[in-house]
Design a protein around this motif. Structure first.
Motif, PDB file in Angstrom:
ATOM      1  N   ALA A 172      -8.402  -5.406  -4.079  1.00 46.85           N
ATOM      2  CA  ALA A 172      -8.691  -4.221  -3.256  1.00 46.85           C
ATOM      3  C   ALA A 172      -7.456  -3.329  -3.168  1.00 46.85           C
ATOM      4  O   ALA A 172      -7.157  -2.729  -2.143  1.00 46.85           O
ATOM      5  CB  ALA A 172      -9.185  -4.610  -1.874  1.00 46.85           C
ATOM      6  N   GLU A 173      -6.751  -3.184  -4.290  1.00 45.62           N
ATOM      7  CA  GLU A 173      -5.431  -2.562  -4.298  1.00 45.62           C
ATOM      8  C   GLU A 173      -5.451  -1.061  -4.049  1.00 45.62           C
ATOM      9  O   GLU A 173      -4.399  -0.468  -3.788  1.00 45.62           O
ATOM     10  CB  GLU A 173      -4.747  -2.854  -5.642  1.00 45.62           C
ATOM     11  N   ILE A 174      -6.625  -0.404  -4.115  1.00 44.09           N
ATOM     12  CA  ILE A 174      -6.634   1.037  -3.845  1.00 44.09           C
ATOM     13  C   ILE A 174      -6.523   1.328  -2.353  1.00 44.09           C
ATOM     14  O   ILE A 174      -6.351   2.479  -1.961  1.00 44.09           O
ATOM     15  CB  ILE A 174      -7.897   1.713  -4.418  1.00 44.09           C
ATOM     16  N   ASP A 175      -6.638   0.294  -1.514  1.00 41.99           N
ATOM     17  CA  ASP A 175      -6.458   0.451  -0.065  1.00 41.99           C
ATOM     18  C   ASP A 175      -4.991   0.228   0.259  1.00 41.99           C
ATOM     19  O   ASP A 175      -4.473  -0.881   0.115  1.00 41.99           O
ATOM     20  CB  ASP A 175      -7.351  -0.546   0.669  1.00 41.99           C
ATOM     21  N   LEU A 176      -4.327   1.270   0.716  1.00 43.02           N
ATOM     22  CA  LEU A 176      -2.899   1.159   1.027  1.00 43.02           C
ATOM     23  C   LEU A 176      -2.616   0.081   2.066  1.00 43.02           C
ATOM     24  O   LEU A 176      -1.529  -0.502   2.079  1.00 43.02           O
ATOM     25  CB  LEU A 176      -2.400   2.526   1.531  1.00 43.02           C
ATOM     26  N   GLY A 177      -3.581  -0.241   2.910  1.00 40.05           N
ATOM     27  CA  GLY A 177      -3.338  -1.173   4.000  1.00 40.05           C
ATOM     28  C   GLY A 177      -3.410  -2.639   3.645  1.00 40.05           C
ATOM     29  O   GLY A 177      -3.070  -3.481   4.487  1.00 40.05           O
ATOM     30  N   VAL A 178      -3.829  -3.000   2.429  1.00 41.19           N
ATOM     31  CA  VAL A 178      -3.981  -4.422   2.110  1.00 41.19           C
ATOM     32  C   VAL A 178      -2.725  -4.951   1.419  1.00 41.19           C
ATOM     33  O   VAL A 178      -2.013  -4.211   0.743  1.00 41.19           O
ATOM     34  CB  VAL A 178      -5.219  -4.675   1.216  1.00 41.19           C
ATOM     35  N   PRO A 179      -2.441  -6.253   1.560  1.00 39.91           N
ATOM     36  CA  PRO A 179      -1.232  -6.825   0.958  1.00 39.91           C
ATOM     37  C   PRO A 179      -1.252  -6.769  -0.563  1.00 39.91           C
ATOM     38  O   PRO A 179      -2.315  -6.771  -1.196  1.00 39.91           O
ATOM     39  CB  PRO A 179      -1.249  -8.279   1.455  1.00 39.91           C
ATOM     40  N   ARG A 180      -0.078  -6.744  -1.140  1.00 41.14           N
ATOM     41  CA  ARG A 180       0.116  -6.795  -2.597  1.00 41.14           C
ATOM     42  C   ARG A 180       0.486  -8.225  -2.990  1.00 41.14           C
ATOM     43  O   ARG A 180       0.816  -9.065  -2.149  1.00 41.14           O
ATOM     44  CB  ARG A 180       1.253  -5.869  -3.024  1.00 41.14           C
ATOM     45  N   TRP A 181       0.489  -8.478  -4.276  1.00 37.97           N
ATOM     46  CA  TRP A 181       0.936  -9.805  -4.738  1.00 37.97           C
ATOM     47  C   TRP A 181       2.375 -10.062  -4.311  1.00 37.97           C
ATOM     48  O   TRP A 181       2.743 -11.215  -4.059  1.00 37.97           O
ATOM     49  CB  TRP A 181       0.825  -9.883  -6.257  1.00 37.97           C
ATOM     50  N   SER A 182       3.192  -9.030  -4.254  1.00 39.99           N
ATOM     51  CA  SER A 182       4.569  -9.245  -3.822  1.00 39.99           C
ATOM     52  C   SER A 182       4.630  -9.633  -2.349  1.00 39.99           C
ATOM     53  O   SER A 182       5.566 -10.309  -1.921  1.00 39.99           O
ATOM     54  CB  SER A 182       5.402  -7.981  -4.068  1.00 39.99           C
ATOM     55  N   ASP A 183       3.637  -9.192  -1.542  1.00 35.47           N
ATOM     56  CA  ASP A 183       3.574  -9.586  -0.133  1.00 35.47           C
ATOM     57  C   ASP A 183       3.068 -11.018   0.007  1.00 35.47           C
ATOM     58  O   ASP A 183       3.559 -11.795   0.825  1.00 35.47           O
ATOM     59  CB  ASP A 183       2.633  -8.655   0.646  1.00 35.47           C
TER      60      ASP A 183
END
Length: 894
Positions: free
Chosen positions: A609-620
């Motif tokens: 769901a990476e197009i949502d700025l509010g969700v964590p990334r793999w780096s998070d």
């Protein structure tokens, strides 16, 4: 505090909310709910509104608290049974008993009553709990009422009620039960009224189910009732049920189920001719619909209403609750019938957006609209074609649907990305309410010329045709320019960070879209080659396998390469969560620790769901990607299933397909063969760039996310927020206002709770009309036998299905067939171990289809409810050319 309260004393609603998109019915008074529960709160509200509710009272939750004193709520097996046994055996406390007897006597001497549960988590705007607790009808006498009350208390702990609460994320310890005691209606006919169609979602279309006798027969599903549909003040549909069973009250208490040998034709002989064998006249149906409209208008939301008509013909409301299964309507509402496409579904993001994610998308899409000359006055508002509903984003397609040129473009381009949505649009163009109002081509061509000029499309196409090196160099320069825009001093103030976020996000789309003319040129040349060879474009799918210059494919192959170089332990034993813990603590073996760090340094901006700025990334949170890495280690590097081998095989298949197409073209003219080779060479050079704009966009969004976390840290220090991550539950303009101080912690908690509720929503319409109608729900069921969808990647595979709703932590054995709602790049590492792919969403050019073709795995997309009709462990066959999924004989998909 009194243990009983009369309906007329209860008001459930605190007032009309001024928050956009929040209905009046969501403003339930928390103190009232805690005291009398959802059902009694609704009945009290209806009574005070002057609606026809039978008299009654409610035994408050304080009585339950006294009875449940000493109840062992230790989690674990047997909780429900322990609680039920305690409540059925405990003596009713003296004060509670006295209050019940007194209140019952106030209704009349031995008057028949209905005794119903009213839990604090029941009949709420977001969770109805319909049928989860028990109801007892025609209860006569004080002792019988006491017994029914005790059984209502115990029904709070039925297995189904416990499971429902867990599914809705409602904790057991905080739930209490009040009990409604209401005078029975001697129902001549009764049933259920929905003020909106619960199947199609259409608002203000009332649906009535009715049967003779008490409404229990209809509510429980024990009878096939008569059904009526009311729209626009007219009865539009009438369907007679067999009505072979009715529930009748018995003298002295209790009910009986009466079976009828022949269908019950009507309630009375005098009306038989008028009703045509139905148990309601049209006039009664219209009266019901009108009463339902009053209830809906009072609450400001569609309602599920139980009703009864007594022997005198008087209509009574016995219960009302929100219809919680309806998808919310897009906001802001615009005049006329509108057609909305789910941007979430199209992007493979089924869950809701965070508020900050919505703000970011508004800015990006405002930049897109500006390219066509339609940018909004305030980019933070988003363009006029973007709406919000259910914390998801919707694209208003009404203008192109009602334009002759727009229809031509939609019907040609939509099948490439969303085949099922395209099929719905093809049907919608026949709706007279959506007739063409724009016949001129000039507005479309004017916008297209402006767009082409802004992105330098002629130059990009020229480079794509004449110089692949220049075209690819331009694509690389776009990424470099975006990276330079992301530079921000480490000591930037929170206000500067917010300014930077708005500036970068607002200019993102104009930057990345300049790559698309190159991509479109490649696909146009594919169409040309197919025509010259006498083939369909779909016949050349193998040309698109293992294409270069695709950042998603390159990412997956780098992860595979990493799997071949790292120490296999502890990846073969530890869980993904444990691997993540060890990595973050620096405790993995040296090569693995260094390799994963290098991989995340390059690709850590990606995520589900990476197009949502509010969700964590793999780096998070690297849990997901480490789980995929562990899966890769299960593959034999020397086998044909190894990703590198699959990629090489795909490249060979692409060369062979090119040779075949050239040979076919040569048979139609000598000059055609070299043109076909030229065209397909360009296609392969540029097809992979399709993923590049999104790759750049996500990298930018991740950088802005990181910067905004510093704003969150500042707001924590100033007491505005509890944690830095709470900033993602604010919109950009709210974060800016918060710099001046204040306390937004309660607002964030409410939004997080609403986000969690929406995250549990399983069904999101693909296309929805502004009256709530889901056009797909109007279609008939899928054909028997095979499940049919859109061919996405040719080939046939038989294997075991693995249904995955969330890729995080998902485990896929090599060769298993991945069945999922939809995909975005965060899913694609799973593709390398998949034997095939089945998706509910998407078209031949959707992300999942493109990657499946590149990896050479058969794929079918656009199968309605695939994740519900196929089960994990089921053996299925995917035919990617025919677009079908079949199961082993005797084990058909549902």
């Amino acid at each position: 505090m009194s243990l009983t309260r009369d309906f007329s004393e209860i008001s459930a609603i605190t007032g009309v909310s001024g928050v956009s998109g929040v209905s009046r019915g969501s403003g339930f008074d928390a103190a009232t709910l805690a005291d009398v529960g959802g059902k009694a709160a609704n009945l009290g509200e209806l009574t005070r509104a002057g609606l026809p509710v039978p008299p009654g009272w409610v035994l408050t939750t304080d009585a339950y608290r006294q009875a449940a004193d000493g109840l062992d709520l230790t989690p674990g097996d047997g909780l429900a049974e322990r609680a039920r046994r305690h409540l059925l055996q405990v003596a009713v406390p003296g004060p509670v008993r006295e209050a019940i007897v007194k209140a019952y006597a106030g209704l009349g001497a031995d008057v028949p009553v209905a005794v119903r549960s009213s839990a604090t988590a029941e009949d709420l705007p977001f969770a109805s709990f319909a049928g989860q607790q028990d109801t007892f009808l025609n209860v006569v006498g004080a002792e019988a009422v006491l017994d029914a009350v005790r059984r209502c208390w115990a029904s709070l702990w039925t297995d189904r009620a416990v499971a429902y609460r867990e599914a809705e994320g409602i904790g057991h310890a905080g739930v209490r039960l009040a009990v409604v005691v209401q005078v029975m209606v001697d129902a001549r006919v009764a049933g259920v009224l929905f003020t909106a169609d619960p199947v199609t979602g259409r608002r203000h279309q009332a649906v009535v189910d009715a049967a003779p006798g008490l409404g229990e027969a209809v509510v429980s599903g024990a009878v096939n009732p008569d059904r009526f549909v009311v729209l626009g003040g007219e009865v539009r549909e009438r369907h007679a049920g067999d009505k072979r069973l009715s529930v009748r009250p018995l003298p002295g208490g209790g009910v009986e189920h009466v079976e009828h040998v022949e269908r019950v034709e009507s309630v009375g002989d005098a009306e038989r001719g008028e009703t045509g064998g139905l148990c309601l006249t049209d006039a009664q149906v219209l009266d019901l619909a009108a009463l339902g409209a009053r209830v809906e208008d009072h609450y400001g939301a569609p309602q599920d209403i139980e009703w009864a008509i007594d022997p005198d013909g008087t209509l009574w409301l016995t219960q009302a609750r929100p219809i919680t299964t309806l998808y919310p309507l897009p906001e802001p509402a615009r005049p006329g019938l509108r057609v909305h496409l789910s941007l979430n579904v199209a992007q493979g993001v089924m869950g809701p957006f965070t508020p900050m994610g919505v703000s970011a998308f508004n800015l990006v899409s405002s930049g897109a609209a500006s390219l066509f000359g339609h940018g909004p006055a305030d980019p933070l508002d988003g363009p006029a074609f973007l709406a919000e509903a259910g914390q998801r984003l919707w694209i208003d397609l009404t203008t192109p649907v009602r334009s002759r040129m727009g229809r031509a473009v939609l019907t040609r381009l939509m099948p490439l990305g969303e085949a099922r949505a395209a099929a719905v649009v093809r049907e919608l163009v026949h709706d007279p309410r959506l007739s063409v109002v724009q016949t001129s081509r000039r507005p479309f061509l004017r916008g297209l010329r402006r767009f082409a000029r802004r992105v330098h499309a002629p130059a990009r196409v020229r480079d794509a045709l004449l110089s692949p090196a220049r075209a690819l160099a331009h694509a690389a320069r776009v990424g470099e320019a975006l990276d330079r825009r992301l530079d921000l001093p480490a000591d930037a103030t929170p206000a500067q960070r917010l300014d930077h976020a708005e500036r970068v996000l607002g200019g993102l789309f104009p930057a990345i879209v300049s790559v698309m003319p190159i991509v479109i040129t490649g696909y146009a040349l594919l169409g040309l080659a197919a025509r010259l060879a006498g083939l369909r474009v779909g016949d050349l799918q193998d040309v698109l396998r293992a294409v270069p210059n695709n950042p998603t494919t390159e990412m997956d192959l780098e992860l595979w390469d990493l799997a071949t170089r790292i120490e296999p332990e502890p990846f073969r034993e530890a869980s993904a969560a444990e691997l993540a813990r060890r990595y973050l603590a620096g405790e993995l073996p040296p090569r693995a620790q260094r390799g994963i760090a290098a991989f995340l340094d390059k690709y850590g901006h990606r995520g589900v769901a990476e197009i949502d700025l509010g969700v964590p990334r793999w780096s998070d949170d690297p849990t997901h990607i480490l789980g995929v890495l562990a899966n890769y280690l299960r593959i034999d590097a020397g086998s044909g299933l190894a990703p590198a081998a699959l990629f090489a095989k795909g490249a060979r298949a692409a060369r062979a397909e090119t040779d075949r197409a050239a040979a076919l073209a040569a048979g139609k003219g000598r000059w055609r063969a070299p043109v076909v080779r030229f065209a397909l060479g360009r296609t392969r050079a540029y097809a992979g760039l399709r993923e590049l704009p999104k790759f750049y966009a996500v990298r930018t969004i991740a950088a802005v996310r990181h910067s905004l976390r510093a704003v969150g840290d500042h707001l924590v220090r100033t007491g505005v927020l509890d944690t830095a991550d709470d900033v993602y539950f604010l919109r950009l303009e709210e974060a800016r206002s918060a710099l001046a101080g204040g306390d937004l912690r309660d607002l964030v908690r409410e939004r997080r709770a609403a986000y969690e509720r929406e995250s549990r929503r399983r069904h999101v319409p693909r296309i929805m009309l502004s009256d709530g109608t889901e056009p797909e729900a109007l279609a008939g069921p899928a054909p028997e036998g095979a499940l049919t969808g859109t061919p996405a990647s040719a080939g046939t595979v038989t294997g075991v299905a693995r249904v995955v709703l969330d890729p995080t932590g998902a485990h896929l054995e090599p060769g298993e067939i991945l069945v999922c709602p939809s995909t975005d790049p965060g899913w694609t590492p799973l593709f390398l171990t998949a034997g095939g792919l089945v998706m509910e969403m998407g078209g031949a050019m959707s992300h999942g289809a493109v990657v499946a073709r590149e990896y050479g795995i058969p794929a079918v997309v656009g199968i309605p409810d695939a994740t519900g009709r196929i089960t994990t462990g089921q053996e299925i066959t995917v035919d990617g050319a025919a677009g079908t999924v079949t199961a082993r004989s005797g084990d058909e998909p549902r």
